[in-house]
Design a protein around this motif. Structure first.
Motif, mmCIF file in Angstrom:
data_model
loop_
_atom_site.group_PDB
_atom_site.id
_atom_site.type_symbol
_atom_site.label_atom_id
_atom_site.label_comp_id
_atom_site.label_asym_id
_atom_site.label_seq_id
_atom_site.Cartn_x
_atom_site.Cartn_y
_atom_site.Cartn_z
ATOM 1 N N SER A 102 0.830 -1.207 0.000
ATOM 2 C CA SER A 102 0.000 0.000 0.000
ATOM 3 C C SER A 102 0.864 1.256 0.000
ATOM 4 C CB SER A 102 -0.959 -0.003 1.196
ATOM 5 O OG SER A 102 -0.258 -0.096 2.414
ATOM 6 N N VAL A 107 -0.712 4.704 -1.315
ATOM 7 C CA VAL A 107 -1.931 4.758 -0.509
ATOM 8 C C VAL A 107 -1.610 5.378 0.845
ATOM 9 C CG1 VAL A 107 -3.696 3.384 0.654
ATOM 10 C CG2 VAL A 107 -2.943 2.761 -1.651
ATOM 11 N N ASP A 111 -7.280 2.020 6.114
ATOM 12 C CA ASP A 111 -8.321 1.015 5.954
ATOM 13 C C ASP A 111 -9.154 1.350 4.725
ATOM 14 O OD1 ASP A 111 -10.068 3.087 6.724
ATOM 15 O OD2 ASP A 111 -10.066 2.440 8.806
ATOM 16 N N VAL A 112 -10.079 0.461 4.391
ATOM 17 C CA VAL A 112 -10.878 0.629 3.175
ATOM 18 C C VAL A 112 -12.245 -0.018 3.395
ATOM 19 C CG1 VAL A 112 -10.067 -1.509 2.086
ATOM 20 C CG2 VAL A 112 -10.768 0.407 0.650
ATOM 21 N N ALA A 286 -7.936 0.484 -2.338
ATOM 22 C CA ALA A 286 -7.759 1.753 -1.631
ATOM 23 C C ALA A 286 -7.276 2.874 -2.539
ATOM 24 C CB ALA A 286 -6.779 1.568 -0.470
ATOM 25 N N THR A 289 -11.618 4.430 -4.490
ATOM 26 C CA THR A 289 -12.677 3.987 -3.592
ATOM 27 C C THR A 289 -14.063 4.407 -4.078
ATOM 28 O OG1 THR A 289 -12.339 5.976 -2.234
ATOM 29 C CG2 THR A 289 -11.152 3.977 -1.589
ATOM 30 N N ASP A 292 -16.640 0.211 -3.429
ATOM 31 C CA ASP A 292 -15.921 -0.719 -2.560
ATOM 32 C C ASP A 292 -15.851 -2.095 -3.211
ATOM 33 O OD1 ASP A 292 -15.503 1.182 -0.610
ATOM 34 O OD2 ASP A 292 -17.315 0.673 0.519
ATOM 35 N N ARG A 316 -14.680 -1.316 8.723
ATOM 36 C CA ARG A 316 -13.680 -1.070 7.675
ATOM 37 C C ARG A 316 -12.647 -2.191 7.703
ATOM 38 N NH1 ARG A 316 -14.329 3.146 4.116
ATOM 39 N NH2 ARG A 316 -12.127 3.735 4.257
#
Length: 350
Positions: A102, A107, A111-112, A286, A289, A292, A316
């Motif tokens: 990430s 990123v 979290d996502v 991520a 977004t 999702d 999340r």
């Protein structure tokens, strides 16, 4: 010298997910380990149980062996095998550099959000599973349907939750034979109808997309960049499911960019991976977004995750933030499918 070892795991779902074409209960997944100078890199790719759109474990093992032996390897299995090999070498490089995937992708989130899936089952069970997933934090649900099953369960889910709901037909409808069923689905308040027809019926899918107010999504049709471009040219979809298993890490990013360029939204699709694969999916999701993806940790659907990826927290999915693409698997109980030593790495580290 780099040593490659390929393991096969059998992953058991805690609840069978019945789709139009099969029931998902036991899932094969392949893990490739690349060992070099005391460091290890790992990657994962799920395999199909039966021959079809996606290759089986045996087909992937054969393709990986050809790549590592320096022989010719072409077709879908070879492309996926190349992605698996590249991901293991990327993971090796990330661990050497003490960097997470990430972070390497840029990123900044920790979290996502994530979506969930409900199989074909009795309406009450479908409702309960849908509510369970929403309670975990699922922001969208995909409910499986077929020409002769799943309609009442879909209606039950629509009545029970407030999140967007997708009807996923897995290409099981015929344009003329099942017209009434398609019309019934298109009368429902769906987020979109996913893969109503077989992948080779793209023109029929485009006709449906033009003739209904319900948005159309594609999954099994989205097997390559050229397939996504063809869907865009025909106007066959509003939403594309990009499964990184089919594209590789960098290919999935390119596929999502291309879908956006062609005016289609996209999300990262999963295939009941273990934790290593899901960690990669979450990092990729991520980056964009808008929708999702299928990135919730396997503890939400597997009996046991050999990678022990942490599950959702406060609705999340946490991203893997320690070095590498994701947590390495515990290989106890896995089967070794091949071992090779390469004097020259047939891929890249980063």
């Amino acid at each position: 010298m780099t040593t490659f070892t390929l393991y096969q795991a059998t992953l058991e779902l805690s609840m069978a997910v019945v789709a139009a074409d099969r029931a998902h209960q036991l899932r094969p997944s392949l893990f490739l380990r690349a060992s070099d100078e005391g460091l290890e890199g790992w990657s994962e790719v799920p395999a199909a149980v039966d021959p079809g759109v996606d290759p089986t474990a045996d087909e992937l093992v054969e393709a990986i062996a050809r790549l590592l032996d320096g022989g010719p390897a072409q077709g879908t299995a070879a492309r996926i095998a190349r992605g698996l090999l590249d991901a293991a070498l990327l993971d090796l490089g990330l661990r050497y550099e003490h960097q997470s995937l990430s972070a390497a992708l840029g990123v900044t989130a920790s979290d996502v959000g994530f979506a969930g899936v409900v199989g074909i089952q009795e309406p009450g069970l479908a409702r309960d599973r849908a509510q369970q997933l929403v309670a975990l934090g699922a922001s969208r649900l995909r409910v499986k349907v077929s020409p002769d099953a799943g309609f009442s369960a879909l209606s039950s889910v629509l009545d029970a939750v407030d999140v967007p709901v997708v009807a996923d037909a897995n290409g099981s409808f015929q344009p003329t034979e099942h017209q009434r069923g398609i019309e019934e689905l298109c009368s429902l308040p769906l987020a979109w109808l996913e893969q109503p027809f077989a992948p080779d019926r793209l023109e029929d899918t485009a006709l449906l997309a033009r003739s209904t107010t319900v948005q159309i999504g594609l999954d099994e049709s989205a097997t390559s960049l050229s397939a996504i471009q063809e869907a865009g040219r025909l106007g066959a979809a509003h939403v594309i499911c990009v499964k990184p298993m089919r594209f590789g890490i960098h290919g999935a990013l390119e596929a999502r960019r291309e879908a956006g360029r062609l005016g289609m939204r996209s999300y990262v699709g999963g295939y009941f991976e273990a934790g290593l694969g899901r960690a990669v999916l979450a990092a990729l999701a991520a980056l964009d977004t808008d929708l999702d993806g299928d990135v919730a940790a396997p503890c939400t659907y597997l009996v046991a995750d050999p990678c022990a990826l942490a599950g959702p927290i406060a609705g999340r999915q946490p991203l893997h933030v320690t070095p590498g693409c994701g947590p390495v698997p515990d290989t106890a109980g896995m089967v070794v499918r091949l071992e090779r030593v390469a004097s020259e790495q047939p891929g890249r580290r980063s």
